[in-house]
Design an enzyme around this catalytic site. Structure first.
Site, PDB file in Angstrom:
ATOM      1  N   GLU A 179      -1.947  -5.360  -3.672  1.00  0.00           N
ATOM      2  CA  GLU A 179      -1.032  -4.597  -2.827  1.00  0.00           C
ATOM      3  C   GLU A 179       0.069  -5.502  -2.271  1.00  0.00           C
ATOM      4  O   GLU A 179       1.246  -5.133  -2.251  1.00  0.00           O
ATOM      5  CB  GLU A 179      -1.799  -3.942  -1.680  1.00  0.00           C
ATOM      6  N   ASP A 222       0.834  -1.201   0.000  1.00  0.00           N
ATOM      7  CA  ASP A 222       0.000   0.000   0.000  1.00  0.00           C
ATOM      8  C   ASP A 222       0.871   1.255   0.000  1.00  0.00           C
ATOM      9  O   ASP A 222       0.622   2.203  -0.756  1.00  0.00           O
ATOM     10  CB  ASP A 222      -0.917  -0.021   1.222  1.00  0.00           C
TER      11      ASP A 222
END
Length: 227
Positions: free
Chosen positions: A116, A44
């Site tokens: 992610e 992320d």
């Protein structure tokens, strides 16, 4: 689960540590194995940086406010779900039998988290340069003519306009299923045009699911017109 080499070929990167790749693909529901939550956390942060850098160079005349809005439109669950689908990541995720039964491979939360985690794993093994190469390639494929309009388009409105012009009717949205407990409910929607299903998608609300469906159908119609 499909052959992992297919996934590696799709991103043009082959992991030295296959266990790291497996961890990135492992949802927390898949018991007795290390899951991808820590890699998701790392990925992320990496994606936030890479998307920001991509937009910084792509739009040299835009101010910070515009760039922040564009980044927010790209760094979110819905966008990362599109990234995941672009490389068919849903075919490689390891989930429990219960999640499989609950259409886990279609859930945005699972798909976006896995993407992610995948980028986090690439970064951990080979650094920012390779993670950047993979991310930029997907961005260019999904947004070949990226601009503020393409990022902030209201697909429900755009689809309604195009179907009225071409089919003389508006799309019909049908609720197929409500998934999960009340505090974490997902909605599965089907989109029909002239009685034919053009898309189905899951969202955290009916409105969100309809937007997801509309985007799929809109892009499908645009692609058909190019043929």
């Amino acid at each position: 689960m499909c052959n992992l080499e297919e996934l590696e070929n799709s991103i043009d990167y082959h992991f030295k540590d296959k266990n790291l790749l497996l961890t990135a693909l492992t949802h927390k529901s898949y018991k007795n194995h290390q899951n991808n939550e820590r890699l998701e956390f790392l990925g992320d942060a990496v994606l936030d940086l890479l998307v920001g850098e991509f937009l910084y160079h792509k739009f040299p005349k835009n101010q910070e406010g515009d760039l922040s809005k564009m980044r927010a439109a790209l760094v979110n669950e819905q966008s990362f779900t599109s990234f995941a689908q672009a490389i068919n990541l849903q075919n490689f995720i390891r989930i429990s039998h219960n999640e499989e039964s609950n259409l886990g491979r279609e859930k945005s939360s699972i798909l976006s988290s896995a993407f992610e985690a995948l980028i986090g794993a690439v970064y951990l093994e080979s650094g920012i340069k390779i993670a950047k190469k993979i991310t930029y390639k997907i961005l260019e494929e999904l947004y070949p003519k990226i601009d503020t309009q393409s990022l902030f388009i209201d697909y429900k409105t755009a689809l309604q306009e195009i179907t009225q012009a071409r089919f003389n009717e508006i799309p019909h949205y049908e609720l197929l299923e409500e998934i999960g407990p009340d505090h974490c409910k997902k909605f599965k929607i089907s989109l029909l045009i002239q009685g034919q299903e053009y898309a189905r998608a899951i969202g955290t609300s009916k409105k969100n699911a309809q937007q997801n469906c509309a985007k799929i159908a809109y892009q499908k119609i645009i692609e058909q017109e190019k043929i």
